[in-house]
Write a protein that holds these residues in place. Structure first.
Motif, PDB file in Angstrom:
ATOM      1  N   VAL A  31     -24.747  38.401 -70.748  1.00 60.13           N
ATOM      2  CA  VAL A  31     -25.189  37.094 -70.267  1.00 60.13           C
ATOM      3  C   VAL A  31     -24.535  36.820 -68.922  1.00 60.13           C
ATOM      4  O   VAL A  31     -23.527  37.419 -68.561  1.00 60.13           O
ATOM      5  CB  VAL A  31     -24.831  35.948 -71.248  1.00 60.13           C
ATOM      6  CG1 VAL A  31     -25.520  36.127 -72.581  1.00 60.13           C
ATOM      7  CG2 VAL A  31     -23.338  35.813 -71.416  1.00 60.13           C
ATOM      8  N   LEU A  32     -25.129  35.893 -68.190  1.00 59.23           N
ATOM      9  CA  LEU A  32     -24.564  35.412 -66.937  1.00 59.23           C
ATOM     10  C   LEU A  32     -24.327  33.920 -67.095  1.00 59.23           C
ATOM     11  O   LEU A  32     -25.245  33.175 -67.454  1.00 59.23           O
ATOM     12  CB  LEU A  32     -25.525  35.652 -65.771  1.00 59.23           C
ATOM     13  CG  LEU A  32     -25.120  35.018 -64.449  1.00 59.23           C
ATOM     14  CD1 LEU A  32     -23.860  35.675 -63.896  1.00 59.23           C
ATOM     15  CD2 LEU A  32     -26.250  35.113 -63.439  1.00 59.23           C
ATOM     16  N   LYS A  33     -23.094  33.494 -66.866  1.00 61.46           N
ATOM     17  CA  LYS A  33     -22.767  32.073 -66.885  1.00 61.46           C
ATOM     18  C   LYS A  33     -22.719  31.622 -65.433  1.00 61.46           C
ATOM     19  O   LYS A  33     -21.779  31.915 -64.705  1.00 61.46           O
ATOM     20  CB  LYS A  33     -21.442  31.831 -67.596  1.00 61.46           C
ATOM     21  CG  LYS A  33     -21.534  32.167 -69.073  1.00 61.46           C
ATOM     22  CD  LYS A  33     -20.248  31.835 -69.794  1.00 61.46           C
ATOM     23  CE  LYS A  33     -20.396  32.136 -71.272  1.00 61.46           C
ATOM     24  NZ  LYS A  33     -19.153  31.806 -71.986  1.00 61.46           N
ATOM     25  N   LEU A  34     -23.743  30.924 -65.027  1.00 63.16           N
ATOM     26  CA  LEU A  34     -23.916  30.515 -63.644  1.00 63.16           C
ATOM     27  C   LEU A  34     -23.350  29.111 -63.443  1.00 63.16           C
ATOM     28  O   LEU A  34     -23.780  28.158 -64.100  1.00 63.16           O
ATOM     29  CB  LEU A  34     -25.404  30.540 -63.288  1.00 63.16           C
ATOM     30  CG  LEU A  34     -25.793  30.206 -61.867  1.00 63.16           C
ATOM     31  CD1 LEU A  34     -25.199  31.214 -60.893  1.00 63.16           C
ATOM     32  CD2 LEU A  34     -27.308  30.189 -61.733  1.00 63.16           C
ATOM     33  N   ALA A  35     -22.374  28.997 -62.562  1.00 61.38           N
ATOM     34  CA  ALA A  35     -21.772  27.696 -62.259  1.00 61.38           C
ATOM     35  C   ALA A  35     -22.767  26.847 -61.479  1.00 61.38           C
ATOM     36  O   ALA A  35     -23.378  27.313 -60.526  1.00 61.38           O
ATOM     37  CB  ALA A  35     -20.494  27.886 -61.463  1.00 61.38           C
ATOM     38  N   LEU A  36     -22.924  25.601 -61.893  1.00 63.21           N
ATOM     39  CA  LEU A  36     -23.833  24.675 -61.233  1.00 63.21           C
ATOM     40  C   LEU A  36     -23.081  23.628 -60.405  1.00 63.21           C
ATOM     41  O   LEU A  36     -23.703  22.837 -59.716  1.00 63.21           O
ATOM     42  CB  LEU A  36     -24.699  23.967 -62.275  1.00 63.21           C
ATOM     43  CG  LEU A  36     -25.521  24.878 -63.191  1.00 63.21           C
ATOM     44  CD1 LEU A  36     -26.228  24.049 -64.264  1.00 63.21           C
ATOM     45  CD2 LEU A  36     -26.519  25.679 -62.385  1.00 63.21           C
ATOM     46  N   SER A  37     -21.751  23.653 -60.517  1.00 64.90           N
ATOM     47  CA  SER A  37     -20.921  22.680 -59.805  1.00 64.90           C
ATOM     48  C   SER A  37     -19.524  23.263 -59.614  1.00 64.90           C
ATOM     49  O   SER A  37     -19.221  24.338 -60.134  1.00 64.90           O
ATOM     50  CB  SER A  37     -20.821  21.385 -60.619  1.00 64.90           C
ATOM     51  OG  SER A  37     -20.117  21.633 -61.819  1.00 64.90           O
ATOM     52  N   LYS A  38     -18.680  22.523 -58.904  1.00 65.55           N
ATOM     53  CA  LYS A  38     -17.289  22.961 -58.741  1.00 65.55           C
ATOM     54  C   LYS A  38     -16.587  23.041 -60.086  1.00 65.55           C
ATOM     55  O   LYS A  38     -15.762  23.923 -60.317  1.00 65.55           O
ATOM     56  CB  LYS A  38     -16.546  22.011 -57.807  1.00 65.55           C
ATOM     57  CG  LYS A  38     -16.951  22.133 -56.366  1.00 65.55           C
ATOM     58  CD  LYS A  38     -16.157  21.191 -55.488  1.00 65.55           C
ATOM     59  CE  LYS A  38     -16.616  21.311 -54.044  1.00 65.55           C
ATOM     60  NZ  LYS A  38     -15.853  20.428 -53.161  1.00 65.55           N
ATOM     61  N   SER A  39     -16.915  22.135 -60.961  1.00 65.75           N
ATOM     62  CA  SER A  39     -16.330  22.152 -62.296  1.00 65.75           C
ATOM     63  C   SER A  39     -16.766  23.408 -63.066  1.00 65.75           C
ATOM     64  O   SER A  39     -15.984  23.976 -63.828  1.00 65.75           O
ATOM     65  CB  SER A  39     -16.738  20.893 -63.061  1.00 65.75           C
ATOM     66  OG  SER A  39     -16.133  20.855 -64.313  1.00 65.75           O
ATOM     67  N   GLY A  40     -18.002  23.841 -62.850  1.00 71.49           N
ATOM     68  CA  GLY A  40     -18.487  25.068 -63.474  1.00 71.49           C
ATOM     69  C   GLY A  40     -17.752  26.291 -62.966  1.00 71.49           C
ATOM     70  O   GLY A  40     -17.447  27.213 -63.733  1.00 71.49           O
ATOM     71  N   VAL A  41     -17.445  26.302 -61.679  1.00 71.88           N
ATOM     72  CA  VAL A  41     -16.655  27.402 -61.099  1.00 71.88           C
ATOM     73  C   VAL A  41     -15.282  27.429 -61.748  1.00 71.88           C
ATOM     74  O   VAL A  41     -14.772  28.487 -62.140  1.00 71.88           O
ATOM     75  CB  VAL A  41     -16.535  27.248 -59.562  1.00 71.88           C
ATOM     76  CG1 VAL A  41     -15.552  28.256 -58.995  1.00 71.88           C
ATOM     77  CG2 VAL A  41     -17.899  27.396 -58.904  1.00 71.88           C
ATOM     78  N   LYS A  42     -14.685  26.258 -61.903  1.00 73.09           N
ATOM     79  CA  LYS A  42     -13.367  26.163 -62.534  1.00 73.09           C
ATOM     80  C   LYS A  42     -13.434  26.653 -63.988  1.00 73.09           C
ATOM     81  O   LYS A  42     -12.539  27.372 -64.441  1.00 73.09           O
ATOM     82  CB  LYS A  42     -12.863  24.720 -62.483  1.00 73.09           C
ATOM     83  CG  LYS A  42     -11.459  24.556 -62.992  1.00 73.09           C
ATOM     84  CD  LYS A  42     -10.972  23.127 -62.824  1.00 73.09           C
ATOM     85  CE  LYS A  42      -9.576  22.994 -63.387  1.00 73.09           C
ATOM     86  NZ  LYS A  42      -9.075  21.628 -63.292  1.00 73.09           N
ATOM     87  N   SER A  43     -14.490  26.294 -64.699  1.00 73.56           N
ATOM     88  CA  SER A  43     -14.657  26.752 -66.082  1.00 73.56           C
ATOM     89  C   SER A  43     -14.771  28.266 -66.156  1.00 73.56           C
ATOM     90  O   SER A  43     -14.176  28.902 -67.032  1.00 73.56           O
ATOM     91  CB  SER A  43     -15.906  26.117 -66.709  1.00 73.56           C
ATOM     92  OG  SER A  43     -15.753  24.741 -66.840  1.00 73.56           O
ATOM     93  N   ASN A  44     -15.523  28.861 -65.242  1.00 73.35           N
ATOM     94  CA  ASN A  44     -15.663  30.316 -65.216  1.00 73.35           C
ATOM     95  C   ASN A  44     -14.316  30.988 -64.948  1.00 73.35           C
ATOM     96  O   ASN A  44     -13.966  31.971 -65.598  1.00 73.35           O
ATOM     97  CB  ASN A  44     -16.689  30.753 -64.174  1.00 73.35           C
ATOM     98  CG  ASN A  44     -18.109  30.529 -64.628  1.00 73.35           C
ATOM     99  OD1 ASN A  44     -18.378  30.276 -65.792  1.00 73.35           O
ATOM    100  ND2 ASN A  44     -19.035  30.617 -63.695  1.00 73.35           N
ATOM    101  N   LYS A  45     -13.555  30.457 -63.999  1.00 73.88           N
ATOM    102  CA  LYS A  45     -12.242  31.027 -63.678  1.00 73.88           C
ATOM    103  C   LYS A  45     -11.290  30.909 -64.863  1.00 73.88           C
ATOM    104  O   LYS A  45     -10.539  31.834 -65.163  1.00 73.88           O
ATOM    105  CB  LYS A  45     -11.649  30.343 -62.451  1.00 73.88           C
ATOM    106  CG  LYS A  45     -12.323  30.737 -61.160  1.00 73.88           C
ATOM    107  CD  LYS A  45     -11.705  30.038 -59.959  1.00 73.88           C
ATOM    108  CE  LYS A  45     -12.394  30.472 -58.676  1.00 73.88           C
ATOM    109  NZ  LYS A  45     -11.783  29.835 -57.490  1.00 73.88           N
TER     110      LYS A  45
END
Length: 64
Positions: A31-45
């Motif tokens: 799967v690919l978890k695509l960040a939709l916001s800065k918060s999503g980027v933080k969640s991925n990290k």
């Protein structure tokens, strides 16, 4: 993220989405978890850090 990758991912089947990320089925149990916001980027990290340092829990987590 590469714009071509984003366009390619959005052609795949969306499994789930929220305010911060969307999850796409890339097949072959991936799967690919695509960040939709800065918060999503933080969640991925954060997810990567948890996987990297929680060796005892890896058997319960999806491979990164």
């Amino acid at each position: 993220m590469n714009e071509k990758l984003i366009i390619s991912a959005r052609k795949k089947r969306e499994i789930a989405s929220g305010n911060n990320r969307a999850v796409y089925d890339l097949s072959h149990n991936s799967v690919l978890k695509l960040a939709l916001s800065k918060s999503g980027v933080k969640s991925n990290k954060t997810e990567v850090k948890i996987y990297k340092y929680a060796r005892k829990l890896r058997k319960y987590l999806g491979e990164i």
